[in-house]
Design an enzyme around this catalytic site. Structure first.
Site, short mmCIF file in Angstrom:
data_model
loop_
_atom_site.label_atom_id
_atom_site.label_comp_id
_atom_site.label_asym_id
_atom_site.label_seq_id
_atom_site.Cartn_x
_atom_site.Cartn_y
_atom_site.Cartn_z
N SER A 183 0.78 -1.23 0.00
CA SER A 183 0.00 0.00 0.00
C SER A 183 0.82 1.29 0.00
O SER A 183 0.31 2.33 -0.38
CB SER A 183 -0.94 0.01 1.20
OG SER A 183 -0.19 0.02 2.39
N HIS A 211 -5.83 -4.23 -1.75
CA HIS A 211 -5.57 -3.08 -2.63
C HIS A 211 -5.53 -3.48 -4.11
O HIS A 211 -5.39 -2.61 -4.98
CB HIS A 211 -4.24 -2.40 -2.28
CG HIS A 211 -4.33 -1.47 -1.13
ND1 HIS A 211 -4.92 -0.22 -1.21
CD2 HIS A 211 -3.93 -1.59 0.16
CE1 HIS A 211 -4.86 0.39 -0.05
NE2 HIS A 211 -4.26 -0.43 0.82
N LYS A 242 -12.75 -1.16 0.16
CA LYS A 242 -11.91 -0.36 -0.74
C LYS A 242 -12.60 -0.25 -2.11
O LYS A 242 -13.63 0.40 -2.22
CB LYS A 242 -10.50 -0.93 -0.78
CG LYS A 242 -9.77 -0.73 0.56
CD LYS A 242 -8.33 -1.14 0.56
CE LYS A 242 -7.67 -0.68 1.86
NZ LYS A 242 -7.20 -1.79 2.69
C1 PLP Z 1 -7.16 -2.19 4.13
C2 PLP Z 1 -6.48 -3.49 4.30
C3 PLP Z 1 -6.93 -4.45 5.21
C4 PLP Z 1 -8.06 -4.16 6.15
O1 PLP Z 1 -9.28 -4.18 5.52
P1 PLP Z 1 -10.60 -3.79 6.36
O2 PLP Z 1 -11.69 -4.51 5.66
O3 PLP Z 1 -10.71 -2.32 6.33
O4 PLP Z 1 -10.38 -4.32 7.74
C5 PLP Z 1 -6.29 -5.66 5.25
N1 PLP Z 1 -5.23 -5.93 4.46
C6 PLP Z 1 -4.75 -5.04 3.58
C7 PLP Z 1 -3.59 -5.38 2.72
C8 PLP Z 1 -5.35 -3.78 3.49
O5 PLP Z 1 -4.86 -2.88 2.64
#
Ligand code: PLP
Length: 396
Positions: A183, A211, A242
């Site tokens: 990220s 992502h 996301k």
């Molecule tokens: C955003 C993210 C998470 C967490 O996701 P949520 O559904 O908001 O808990 C987990 N792993 C990665 C790689 C992320 O970027």
């Protein structure tokens, strides 16, 4: 009773503030979108949401959620195995499996829970987990909850991964775990090479597609599409928070016996509430949309290509990216904060990151491109970066 602890916390908080690490939250008063209103009343262009496909305020998803409120009510008031399993939850799980070309899916309240609950039910002290050093915090926490032997390799470093795999032959089962897209840099994990090594050393693979899902691959099916490995990876995890609408919810999808075991033993699944029916309904609608058209993925890809090319042309130092994340390297922590603040004055909302979120002297502004952005938005962002970049001596 509280007095000593209160003084202790007040002091710790002061230290965080003085180190310049205090996280202040900006308040948004409009729906999440390309253009948002912040509480100062100002309209700004948003370049720091994970709203990759622009679905956070999508009319069809909102309608699907509203309809489900009428047909299925507001909440489930139960975990899945007692009385928290609705027809919409089962439908959504099937649609996720179809999207990724996997056998079965289990839903969680968040991907943080999916990752927190995936290792401990599957692996014991006899087994090994081999993890990329830049993996998400939720993977790190999940691994901590499991008794398996731990190995770690530097980000995407296949030599180190191979060494770990050699050592891990001492264990019974091996699981390699990696983020699909990292990220802070926007790079994609080298899944082709990881898969090759996994075959050679008899290991399983888990990819967190948070992502990458909806973003990477021609049709946004994630890194398994990008590397032609659909159906070959044992475990994928991901989020509905996301690209997939941005509300809430997570999932693990993959081999059916793995998913079956998680339903029996995964603690965040067994001891936490089922997601609201309206979220499941909107999720179903979202995956139907993905099956109907590739319009949003195409727009995201062309937006990202355009933005990265123009920013490089303007003279910015951009990390190699294969996702919708564009890291504008500034190296200096204070500069990253000053530049983000100046950009906000210009109506561009971005965030500057510095140590310990990224390595020391690698401060940057992370720009996240979305299918919600129109060309005019991208041009305004590039123009503001160019103006402030010159002003602050970042570019000539
Ligand atoms: C955003 C993210 C998470 C967490 O996701 P949520 O559904 O908001 O808990 C987990 N792993 C990665 C790689 C992320 O970027």
């Amino acid at each position: 009773m509280y007095k000593d602890f209160q003084a202790f916390l007040q002091n710790e908080l002061k230290n965080i503030e003085e180190a310049g690490l205090y996280k202040h939250e900006r308040v948004i008063t409009s729906p999440q979108s390309a253009q948002i209103k912040v509480s100062t009343g100002k309209d700004v262009l948003n370049f720091c949401a994970n709203n990759y496909l622009g679905l956070a305020d999508n009319k069809e998803l909102i309608q699907a959620a509203k309809d489900a409120l009428d047909t299925h009510g507001y909440g489930m008031s139960s975990v899945r195995f007692i009385c928290g399993t609705g027809d919409l939850h089962k439908k959504l799980e099937a649609k996720i499996a179809e999207f990724f070309g996997t056998e079965d899916t289990i839903l969680y309240a968040a991907c943080f829970d999916a990752n927190g609950g995936v290792f401990e039910p599957l692996l014991t002290a006899e087994d090994a987990i081999i993890s990329d050093a830049l993996n998400h915090a939720s993977i790190i926490d999940g691994v901590r909850l499991c008794k398996a032997q731990r190995y770690r390799y530097a980000n995407a470093n296949m030599e180190e991964l191979e060494n770990c795999l050699k050592l891990a032959q001492a264990q019974r089962h091996r699981l390699i775990v990696t983020d699909g897209v990292f990220s802070m840099d926007g790079n994609v994990c080298p899944l082709d090479k990881i898969y090759e090594l996994a075959e050679k050393y008899n290991a399983m693979v888990m990819v967190d597609e948070s992502h990458s899902a909806g973003v990477v691959g021609k049709t946004g099916r994630g890194v398994t599409e990008r590397y032609n490995l659909r159906g070959k990876i044992e475990i994928l995890t991901g989020t509905l928070g996301k690209a997939f609408g941005g509300a809430v919810g997570g999932f693990t999808t993959g081999k059916k016996e793995i998913i079956a075991m998680l339903r029996q033993r995964s603690r965040p699944y067994l001891f936490s509430n089922s997601i609201p029916p309206m979220i499941a309904a909107a999720g179903c609608r979202m995956f139907d949309m993905m099956a109907e058209t590739n319009e949003l993925q195409d727009k995201l890809h062309s937006n990202t290509d355009y933005f990265v090319a123009k920013m490089k042309e303007a003279g910015f130092d951009i990390k190699p990216t294969e996702s919708a994340i564009c890291a504008v390297m500034l190296y200096d922590a204070k500069l990253s904060q000053d530049m983000a603040a100046r950009l906000l004055e210009e109506g561009i909302y971005v965030t500057g990151f510095y140590y310990p979120v990224v390595p020391k002297n690698e401060a940057r502004i992370r720009v996240q491109v979305s299918a919600a952005h129109e060309k005019e938005h991208l041009d305004r962002c590039i123009a503001a970066f160019t103006k402030i970049g010159k002003e602050l001596g970042v570019i000539k």
